[in-house]
Scaffold this active site. Sequence first.
Site, short mmCIF file in Angstrom:
data_model
loop_
_atom_site.label_atom_id
_atom_site.label_comp_id
_atom_site.label_asym_id
_atom_site.label_seq_id
_atom_site.Cartn_x
_atom_site.Cartn_y
_atom_site.Cartn_z
N CYS A 1 -7.93 7.41 -17.20
CA CYS A 1 -7.62 8.84 -17.11
C CYS A 1 -7.98 9.56 -18.40
CB CYS A 1 -6.15 9.04 -16.78
SG CYS A 1 -5.01 8.26 -17.96
N GLU A 41 1.73 10.95 -14.11
CA GLU A 41 0.61 10.82 -15.04
C GLU A 41 -0.62 10.68 -14.17
OE1 GLU A 41 -2.27 10.27 -17.07
OE2 GLU A 41 -1.74 8.16 -16.92
N GLY A 98 -1.49 7.77 -11.14
CA GLY A 98 -2.53 7.65 -10.14
C GLY A 98 -3.27 8.95 -9.95
N PHE A 123 -14.47 8.95 -13.08
CA PHE A 123 -13.86 7.62 -13.16
C PHE A 123 -14.93 6.54 -13.10
CE2 PHE A 123 -9.77 5.24 -12.71
CZ PHE A 123 -9.04 6.05 -13.58
N GLY A 171 0.80 -1.20 0.00
CA GLY A 171 0.00 0.00 0.00
C GLY A 171 0.84 1.26 0.00
#
Length: 487
Positions: free
Chosen positions: A293, A259, A237, A389, A217
């Site tokens: 994205c 990005e 992300g 998203f 994580g």
Amino acid sequence: MTATGREAWPAAAEWTGKIYSGGWRQSGGGTQPVHEPATGARLAEVGVASPGDVARSGALAARAQQGWAAMAPAERAEVLLRAAGVLRDNSGAIREWTVRESGGVPAKGDYEIAAGLSQLAQAAGMASLPLGEILSSPVPGRASHAWRVPLGVVGVINPWNAPLLFAMRALAPALVLGNAVLLKPDPHTPVSGGVVVAQLFEEAGLPEGLLHVLPGGPGTGEAVVADPHVAMVAFTGSVQAGRAVARAAGDRLKRVALELGGKNSIVVLDDADVDAAAAAGALSTFGYQGQACVAAGRHLVHDGLVESYTEALIGHARALRVGDPREDGVALGPVISERQAARIERIVDESVAAGARVLVGGRREGLFYPPTVLDHVERTMPAFSEEIFGPVAPVIAFHTDTEAIEIANDTEYGLAAAVHSRSLPRATALAGQVRTGMVHINDVTAKDAANAPFGGMGESGNGSRIGGTANLEQFTQWRWATMPETA
């Protein structure tokens, strides 16, 4: 994992509960389960890399990188080409992992495999590019040369929505240019974005110590960014996480390529082919549940076409079946998590409460969110401003080309756009005024090519580009030397 009953690839006995660092080994951070979003079934268990694991991997990578950089570029390229062969040979198993782990339909898995192969081929071709220049010298009798050298160790922090593609996009050019890589896959997709990648390169004969796959994580990601052996971080992300990575890397004077997200517009001018534009709009927003994205987050349509365009878009939405992506005929699988489903739901509900209208969809069942079309969307609504998203298409009418440009640019993001018109000069002129890193005419917003620079402006990234010859700038640095022309 396989329908035929044959042993699954990669063999789970080798990697279950482990990390990849000098071969498969027990992790210091325990283990984590991997679940299938469509069914909730437990698919696997992977190791979680502790900060100590990251430190050990960084040191191993730094040592191995020196010998790798000294090899002939063609030898490094050959490893990538062999990895491509392993990818082809195991495409069925990799597709199944992608479908079950990420919730995408099989066609999405096939796309990632094809794109991964393209990234490997493109990167292998970089081995033959000139890496230096002979400079004019201000001093007679002294030669002046400049050439590119590897950065050393590159950290790659990978997302869950296209795990194989994004891993290959960064690590393939990084490796062929002489770097070692620490790869941290997302916790949702540690197999298709991590275990699979390790196995590809292990079977391709990549020398030990050059690739480390470290699931985990945020703590694992923070350790990768902080590791003193890591010279550069490639992160894909969210904006929030990207800011944290940039701050941590900046404090350590490390290069970082970000990005991040996008609020991308598909612009439909009054002379557009409505059916073609609506088909492109549907694919741009509904493909892979909108979890990209580069998905279209706004449909800007001239008011003279908005009724016919919206009708066609609703037709596409109603034709798309939602369900378990392994079932025949399913076009949309689940979104990745309850957190993401709740986010989509909140954005739609708050926009409707503010006056937007749901024309189709708008109500989820668990993680399954149907293709949704909204109209009466205003700029004050979350559906206009936030990256959704998810498979939600907000339709916004405009009156003039100037207004369309102004609406498209009304965002902190700047990743991608598409413009539809029967007049290429008109579409090209408008496209040139949209503030995005990528723009496509009479096509979808969601496009990718291994030989093209990929990245955005504003909050979509930090201006860096990965792809094609842009990789030379990202994964190497210049060295300059002068010397006498004669001994």
